[in-house]
Design a protein around this motif. Structure first.
Motif, short mmCIF file in Angstrom:
data_model
loop_
_atom_site.label_atom_id
_atom_site.label_comp_id
_atom_site.label_asym_id
_atom_site.label_seq_id
_atom_site.Cartn_x
_atom_site.Cartn_y
_atom_site.Cartn_z
N ALA A 154 0.83 -1.21 0.00
CA ALA A 154 0.00 0.00 0.00
C ALA A 154 0.86 1.26 0.00
O ALA A 154 0.57 2.24 -0.69
N ILE A 155 1.96 1.24 0.76
CA ILE A 155 2.86 2.40 0.81
C ILE A 155 3.48 2.66 -0.56
O ILE A 155 3.58 3.81 -1.02
N MET A 156 3.89 1.58 -1.24
CA MET A 156 4.61 1.72 -2.51
C MET A 156 3.71 2.26 -3.62
O MET A 156 4.14 3.09 -4.43
N TYR A 157 2.45 1.81 -3.65
CA TYR A 157 1.60 2.11 -4.81
C TYR A 157 0.53 3.17 -4.54
O TYR A 157 -0.39 3.32 -5.33
N GLN A 171 -15.32 3.88 -3.30
CA GLN A 171 -14.91 5.25 -3.01
C GLN A 171 -13.49 5.54 -3.49
O GLN A 171 -12.97 6.63 -3.28
N GLY A 172 -12.86 4.53 -4.11
CA GLY A 172 -11.51 4.72 -4.62
C GLY A 172 -10.49 3.93 -3.84
O GLY A 172 -10.61 3.77 -2.62
N GLY A 173 -9.49 3.43 -4.53
CA GLY A 173 -8.43 2.68 -3.88
C GLY A 173 -8.68 1.17 -3.93
O GLY A 173 -9.72 0.69 -4.38
N ASN A 181 -5.99 4.56 -0.58
CA ASN A 181 -6.69 5.54 -1.42
C ASN A 181 -5.94 5.78 -2.72
O ASN A 181 -5.95 6.89 -3.27
N GLY A 182 -5.28 4.74 -3.20
CA GLY A 182 -4.53 4.85 -4.44
C GLY A 182 -5.41 4.73 -5.67
O GLY A 182 -6.64 4.82 -5.59
N PRO A 183 -4.79 4.48 -6.83
CA PRO A 183 -5.55 4.44 -8.09
C PRO A 183 -6.35 3.16 -8.28
O PRO A 183 -7.15 3.04 -9.21
N GLY A 184 -6.14 2.15 -7.41
CA GLY A 184 -6.83 0.87 -7.60
C GLY A 184 -6.16 0.03 -8.68
O GLY A 184 -5.08 0.37 -9.19
N VAL A 185 -6.83 -1.05 -9.04
CA VAL A 185 -6.30 -1.99 -10.03
C VAL A 185 -7.40 -2.26 -11.06
O VAL A 185 -8.56 -2.46 -10.68
N PRO A 186 -7.08 -2.28 -12.35
CA PRO A 186 -8.11 -2.62 -13.36
C PRO A 186 -8.76 -3.97 -13.03
O PRO A 186 -8.08 -4.91 -12.59
N TYR A 243 3.84 -11.40 -10.73
CA TYR A 243 2.88 -10.61 -11.53
C TYR A 243 2.90 -9.17 -11.07
O TYR A 243 2.89 -8.88 -9.87
N ARG A 244 2.92 -8.30 -12.07
CA ARG A 244 2.84 -6.88 -11.77
C ARG A 244 1.82 -6.25 -12.69
O ARG A 244 1.75 -6.58 -13.89
N VAL A 245 1.01 -5.37 -12.14
CA VAL A 245 -0.04 -4.73 -12.93
C VAL A 245 0.60 -3.87 -14.01
O VAL A 245 1.50 -3.06 -13.72
#
Length: 509
Positions: free
Chosen positions: A415-418, A496-498, A444-449, A461-463
């Motif tokens: 969570a800290i990294m992304y 709500q995001g993240g 509260n980051g951008p989330g993942v597709p 695996y990396r997004v």
């Protein structure tokens, strides 16, 4: 499935050209009865009408009599007609030429009946035998289609030959990456002997070099056939044929059809195996390259930081500037932690995949564990706000505290990294039910597709398009540790995001 000898015997018995005495007796009785009925009516019916009636009787007997009794009936029919109905009566002589021609015609018609009926019955026998062979081949082919591997093919081949022909078989397969036979016998290993294997090797070499090769028999009476399809020869099959088998051409033809099916199925399975090995090799090479690139990248950064920090520490000005020295020491500490995390992740994944992971289960208070992890990551959490929501009545769980601590560390570091600096990271725990405790890490980051969520816990695996850094092992280790505890873990985008990652464990009651 009935075996071939029984099926062929049944067909041949049903349509055999041999006849017993009862059929001759039936022919005699039927002709005699017909003649006895027609004799009082000869003046009313006339000689030629009686001849036609007797001929029809012969035609009817052709439906159930075999060849020789039918020929006997045809000859007897002519003699009876001549003796009892043609002038002069009760002699085999004829007064008129037309009677002679009539007798000859009657006899020829009877012979034609015999020939035609024999041909029809022979065709029926051939057709029935062909149908039975097709059924046997189809059943064998279906069994082969069910085979999932080369050992399956070899086992079904041996069973099929034994069941349908009553013969034992030994099979040799081409050695991998070689032009010779592997010396491992499949099937009935008692048929394997040095002399036979040598002959099988000679036949394999001849068949592999374009020469079809002759079928070879060893001193034990084992006959060898090449297993080949249009592209290659992939082995040799040896069958202990008895005399009855070798003298039956139909059985040998059917046996060769079996051998063709065995060869084609083996080629299919060998091709599939090669494709799988090739795919695994390519996947392994890609995976190795990905791991190498990722680990190399991860190692370069902290090594570069440590190298630069050491150079700075050696500088004379650094020793007199306390603030700068403290900054360099912090960088060294951060870089060493990063290296340590990388090594720990690699070691953890090795333990998981080797099966050496063992749990030291203890009663665990999640609130205490979260507090301990947050204190250890205090410096890394400096740029983020942290909200912790854990109720006082949270149930205890039974867990390996060291492994569960690593789970929380990996999730928080992820969570800290992304997530951007200044955003909030939440740790939420609660009692889902009377026997389940959940722990959620939400950012509260951008989330993942959505299409990438199901792959999030896979190794390496990396997004796509995500921030560089990390080896892709952290979340894979998290899932392995959680599932080792009998728990479940899920990732989802928060409305709500993240991104939020939720773990559920059985509570300790």
């Amino acid at each position: 499935m009935r075996n071939i000898p029984e099926m062929l015997k049944t067909s041949l018995r049903k349509y055999s050209s041999r006849s017993d005495f009862s059929e001759y007796l039936i022919a005699f009785v039927v002709i005699a009865v017909a003649a006895a009925i027609c004799f009082p009516l000869r003046l009313v019916l006339g000689t030629f009408s009686v001849g036609l009636i007797l001929l029809m009787v012969v035609a009817l007997m052709a439906l159930f009599l075999s060849r020789w009794p039918l020929l006997f009936a045809a000859i007897l029919n002519v003699l009876v007609w001549d003796y009892f109905f043609q002038e002069p009566l009760f002699t085999l002589s004829v007064d008129q030429l037309e009677d002679l021609f009539a007798n000859i015609a009657d006899l020829l018609v009877g012979i034609v009946f015999v020939i035609l009926i024999t041909r029809v019955r022979k065709s029926q026998t051939v057709l029935r035998n062909s149908q039975e062979r097709l059924i046997i081949l189809n059943n064998f082919l279906e069994s082969m289609n069910d085979a999932k591997s080369i050992p399956d093919v070899l086992r079904i081949s041996e069973d099929g030959i034994k069941q349908n022909f009553g013969q034992e078989a030994v099979i040799y397969i081409k050695a991998k990456d070689s032009r010779r036979l592997a010396d491992i016998p499949y099937g009935n290993s008692s048929l394997h002997n040095p002399s036979g294997f040598s002959k099988a090797g000679d036949l394999f070499f001849e068949a592999s070099t374009g020469n079809p090769g002759d079928i070879k028999a060893d001193s034990e009476g084992i006959t060898f056939y090449p297993l080949r399809d249009p592209r290659e020869t992939i082995g040799i099959i040896g069958i202990a044929l008895n005399e009855g088998m070798t003298s039956d051409e139909d059985k040998i033809i059917l046996l060769k059809s079996f051998i063709t099916i065995i060869a084609s199925t083996l080629v299919r399975e060998i091709t599939i195996e090669k494709d799988i090995e090739k795919g695994l090799l390519e996947h392994s090479e890609k995976l190795f390259q990905a791991v190498l690139n990722s680990v190399s990248h991860e190692l370069r950064t902290p090594i570069a930081i440590i190298s630069a920090a050491v150079d700075n520490l050696k500088h004379t000005r650094t020793s007199s500037e306390t603030e700068k020295r403290d900054q360099i020491c912090a960088e060294l500490d951060s870089a060493s932690n990063r290296l340590n995390n990388l090594v720990e992740n690699i070691l953890d994944m090795s333990r998981i995949e080797s099966g050496l992971l063992k749990l030291n289960l203890q009663v665990c208070d999640i609130a205490d564990l979260v507090g301990s992890v947050v204190m250890d990551l205090k410096s890394e959490l400096n740029n983020h706000r942290l909200n912790i929501s854990i109720p006082d009545n949270l149930s205890l769980i039974r867990a390996d505290i060291i492994l569960l601590r690593q789970v929380l560390v990996n999730l928080l570091r992820n969570a800290i990294m992304y997530t951007p600096a200044g955003t909030t990271i939440e740790i939420i725990a609660g009692n889902d039910s009377s026997d389940t405790v959940s722990v959620t890490i939400k950012d509260n980051g951008p989330g993942v597709p959505e299409c990438n969520l199901e792959h999030l816990f896979e190794k390496f695996y990396r997004v796509p398009g995500s921030k560089s850094g990390g080896t892709g092992l952290g979340l894979a280790i998290v899932r392995a540790f959680v599932e080792a505890h009998g728990g479940i873990i899920r990732a989802a985008n928060d409305p709500q995001g993240g991104l939020k990652i939720t773990m559920k464990f059985k509570s300790e009651i």
